[in-house]
Motif scaffolding. Structure first.
Motif, mmCIF file in Angstrom:
data_model
loop_
_atom_site.group_PDB
_atom_site.id
_atom_site.type_symbol
_atom_site.label_atom_id
_atom_site.label_comp_id
_atom_site.label_asym_id
_atom_site.label_seq_id
_atom_site.Cartn_x
_atom_site.Cartn_y
_atom_site.Cartn_z
ATOM 1 N N VAL A 185 61.665 37.056 53.209
ATOM 2 C CA VAL A 185 60.676 38.149 53.133
ATOM 3 C C VAL A 185 60.032 38.365 54.503
ATOM 4 N N LYS A 186 59.675 37.268 55.168
ATOM 5 C CA LYS A 186 59.048 37.366 56.493
ATOM 6 C C LYS A 186 59.987 38.008 57.511
ATOM 7 N N ALA A 187 61.258 37.587 57.508
ATOM 8 C CA ALA A 187 62.239 38.137 58.462
ATOM 9 C C ALA A 187 62.428 39.641 58.229
ATOM 10 N N GLY A 188 62.479 40.049 56.955
ATOM 11 C CA GLY A 188 62.613 41.469 56.627
ATOM 12 C C GLY A 188 61.423 42.277 57.129
ATOM 13 N N MET A 189 60.231 41.702 56.975
ATOM 14 C CA MET A 189 59.019 42.379 57.457
ATOM 15 C C MET A 189 59.006 42.464 58.981
ATOM 16 N N ASP A 190 59.484 41.413 59.639
ATOM 17 C CA ASP A 190 59.528 41.412 61.106
ATOM 18 C C ASP A 190 60.468 42.497 61.644
ATOM 19 N N ILE A 191 61.522 42.786 60.910
ATOM 20 C CA ILE A 191 62.431 43.870 61.319
ATOM 21 C C ILE A 191 61.682 45.203 61.307
ATOM 22 N N VAL A 192 60.896 45.426 60.248
ATOM 23 C CA VAL A 192 60.100 46.661 60.148
ATOM 24 C C VAL A 192 59.086 46.733 61.292
ATOM 25 N N VAL A 193 58.452 45.598 61.601
ATOM 26 C CA VAL A 193 57.477 45.549 62.696
ATOM 27 C C VAL A 193 58.148 45.897 64.024
ATOM 28 N N VAL A 195 60.859 47.684 64.470
ATOM 29 C CA VAL A 195 61.182 49.120 64.435
ATOM 30 C C VAL A 195 59.941 49.946 64.783
ATOM 31 N N GLY A 196 58.778 49.513 64.271
ATOM 32 C CA GLY A 196 57.531 50.217 64.558
ATOM 33 C C GLY A 196 57.116 50.096 66.017
ATOM 34 N N LEU A 197 57.234 48.895 66.577
ATOM 35 C CA LEU A 197 56.848 48.680 67.976
ATOM 36 C C LEU A 197 57.768 49.434 68.936
ATOM 37 N N LEU A 198 59.042 49.546 68.560
ATOM 38 C CA LEU A 198 60.010 50.270 69.395
ATOM 39 C C LEU A 198 59.981 51.781 69.137
ATOM 40 N N GLN A 199 59.225 52.175 68.098
ATOM 41 C CA GLN A 199 59.108 53.593 67.706
ATOM 42 C C GLN A 199 60.479 54.211 67.437
ATOM 43 N N LEU A 200 61.303 53.477 66.688
ATOM 44 C CA LEU A 200 62.636 53.970 66.335
ATOM 45 C C LEU A 200 62.569 54.960 65.170
ATOM 46 N N THR A 210 53.191 49.528 60.653
ATOM 47 C CA THR A 210 53.530 48.389 61.509
ATOM 48 C C THR A 210 52.461 47.311 61.410
ATOM 49 N N GLY A 211 51.190 47.747 61.454
ATOM 50 C CA GLY A 211 50.077 46.809 61.351
ATOM 51 C C GLY A 211 50.049 46.082 60.021
#
Length: 235
Positions: A185-193, A195-200, A210-211
């Motif tokens: 679950v944590k790894a999946g959330m980190d992928i979303v984070v 993506v948000g930081l890179l503004q993809l 992202t927050g």
């Protein structure tokens, strides 16, 4: 144990927890992403807290790339399938690269390294490495959960006429399964984070999204670092 002994033991655990640089980093991470959720990318106090905490966290990660570099060259557990070995080593290589590049970003953000354009480019490269390591972690955890599920079913057949929860090996596998589920679950959330930081996907993964994902991911990390409680001695 008396009330004072219990309080003393709990405080000792808190001291032990807070003495870990990793634990302090994850607490700061929760503050960082909580501030990002509040600010939603808008200028103000919350955004200032987000940026200052992000910069402060980089100090906790100085030379941390050595940990994953060591894991990269260390032998794997016997019986691990080759695809899992390759995924695990890829994760170590990407995470080590992220942490190394992050140090250069820290030098740029503090003004020691003067090239702002290269600092931003290296920052994006480091985030792509982190996203790649999170993807590898997700795949590893899915595969390991599959292996654990198969071994649990096999053990359940052997323990068909007994209480499986009294079997130490079964309880151990169940605990590992729970730990890997949380890590997934944590790894999946980190992928979303990432993506948000890179503004993809800026329209879907906004600073607030992202927050939110970063805060929950940080909370999970804090939970994973909790020390085991001391068992009370029976007279």
């Amino acid at each position: 144990m008396s009330t004072l002994d219990v309080a003393r033991a709990e405080l000792a655990l808190a001291v032990l927890y807070l003495n870990k640089a990793e634990a302090r980093d994850k607490i700061c991470r929760a503050i960082q992403y909580g501030s990002k959720f509040v600010s939603n990318g808008e200028t103000g106090t919350a955004q200032n807290v987000d940026k200052s905490t992000s910069l402060a966290r980089k100090v906790f990660r100085l030379f941390k790339f050595v940990n994953d570099l060591h894991a990269l060259i260390s032998p794997t557990a016997p019986g691990t399938p080759l695809p899992l070995i390759l995924l695990g080593k890829s994760k170590n290589a990407l995470l080590s690269t992220f942490l190394f590049l992050d140090q250069i970003v820290w030098l740029g953000r503090t003004g020691i390294y003067k090239n702002k354009e290269k600092t931003e480019l290296i920052g994006r490269m480091s985030l792509f490495c982190w996203m790649g390591s999170s993807i590898c972690t997700t795949l590893v955890e899915i595969a390991e959960l599959g292996r654990l599920s198969a071994s649990k079913k096999k053990l359940e057949k052997e323990l068909k006429n007994t209480n499986k929860y009294k079997n130490e090996l079964y309880r151990s596998k169940l605990q590992k399964s729970n730990e890997r589920s949380i890590a997934l679950v944590k790894a999946g959330m980190d992928i979303v984070v990432a993506v948000g930081l890179l503004q993809l996907a800026p329209k879907k993964v906004t600073p607030r999204v992202t927050g939110a994902f970063g805060f929950v991911s940080s909370f999970i990390s804090c939970y994973q670092l909790l020390p085991s409680p001391v068992k009370a001695k029976t007279p």
